[in-house]
Each structure stands twice: as C-alpha cells, then as structure tokens.
Design an enzyme around this catalytic site. Structure first.
Site: not given
Length: 209
Positions: A143, A151, A156, A160, A186
């Site tokens: 994780d 984010n 975002h 990415d 994630e």
C-alpha cells in the site's frame, strides 16, 4: 471414396463442410497458430484430393461417375479453396482478437500490471500447484502511504504518475515466476510461488525500504 465415385470426393458438400467444421472447432482452442495450421492442412488435403482425382480419372467425362453431385469444374474447386483459406484467416483473426480482449480485461490500463481478475484466476492455479508439489507460496499486499493526501495536494494526474512508476518498479523488481498485480486504488499484490514465509518477509521488507 475416390475409387467408386471420384466426383463425390470433389463435389460432395459433406466432405467440404467437414473442413469448415474442423477449422471452427480448432478456433475454439483460442490458439491462432493452431487455427492457421488446421486451415493450412485442410486446404492442402482438399487440394490433394482434387489433384489425385483429376490425375487418375477423367472428371469431365459425361459418365455415371458424376453421380448426384453434378459435373466437375475447376472454378468451383478454386472457389472452395479460397473459401477455406478465407475461413482460416477469419478464424485466426477472431481468435487473436478474443485473446487480446481477454488480456485487456485482465490488465490494469494505468500501470500495465495484471488486475484483480487475473489474480483470482492465478491464485487458484498457484495454490493447486503448491499443494500438488508440496511447495511454499507467499503473498504480500503493498500500500502506498498517504496516497489520498498526495492526490488531494497534487491532484489525480500526479497520482497516476506515481502509480505508473510504482507499477514499473514492481515489474522490474520481481522474478519471472513472480506475479505483481494492481489490486485496486493504491494497493498492489505480490505473489511469490516457491518462496517460504521467512524469505518473503525479508523480500517484502527490502521492497518497503
């Protein structure tokens, strides 16, 4: 079949339709190479049947040999070979496209890693293999820390970029027999066939660092 009624071998619908059935049945294996091989052999065999019949008999003669299937003519035979070749190409294209769609359905578009659907299929196979050969198997869930905060701060699009970078890093950090999967968000999963828990803990800690 060539001996009593050679035109039956060249003009009979049942024989020709059987080649189509064989090519279609081979396509169900979802192996384009097998479909191409079956189609090539079907074309070759049918061409040999016609060639042998033409060499040994006068197929154009108006005789009882023509039977219920009509007289022999080359345009019909050539068109049949073309149809067999077209069926082979079409079947191979469908198989290739089906395999590609299946691959995409089991792949995460962002990272390029396999997705959760692939993991569920692979887990069943790997657990069965581990039980059969009495071998260890390990699984780790990774994780990315504070990813939501990242984010929220950088948006975002930046997130990415991070996910793609982590996916690429995981892909380069595993053995050929290992599996790295984007599980969702994630979260990533690493599957290590043949690795016991002690070695897996060491490996996971090295990746964490």
């Amino acid at each position: 079949m060539l001996l009593p009624e050679p035109v039956t071998a060249t003009n009979g619908r049942l024989i020709f339709d059987f080649y189509f059935f064989a090519i279609a049945a081979t396509a169900l294996r979802y192996d384009a190479r097998a479909t191409l091989a079956a189609g090539f052999l079907a074309c070759l065999q049918y061409a040999l049947v016609v060639a042998v019949a033409d060499a040994r008999y006068d197929l154009f003669a108006a005789s009882p040999l023509s039977g219920p299937y009509g007289m022999f003519d080359w345009p019909t035979q050539i068109s049949r070979l073309i149809m067999l070749a077209a069926m082979t190409v079409l079947g191979s294209a469908i198989v290739y496209r089906s395999r590609e769609l299946r691959r995409l359905s089991r792949s995460d578009r962002l990272t390029g890693l396999p997705n959760r659907t692939y993991l569920e299929e692979r887990l069943a196979a790997e657990f069965a293999r581990a039980r059969r050969y009495d071998e260890p198997i390990s699984l780790a869930i990774l994780d990315i820390d504070h990813f939501k905060r990242f984010n929220d701060t950088w948006r975002h699009a930046a997130g990415d970029v991070v996910l793609r970078a982590v996916g690429q890093w995981l892909r380069e950090s595993i053995r050929e027999s290992d599996v790295a999967v984007r599980y969702g968000g994630e979260e990533f999963v690493l599957l290590w066939p043949g690795m016991d828990s002690s070695a897996a803990m060491d490996r996971a800690e090295a990746l964490r660092r």
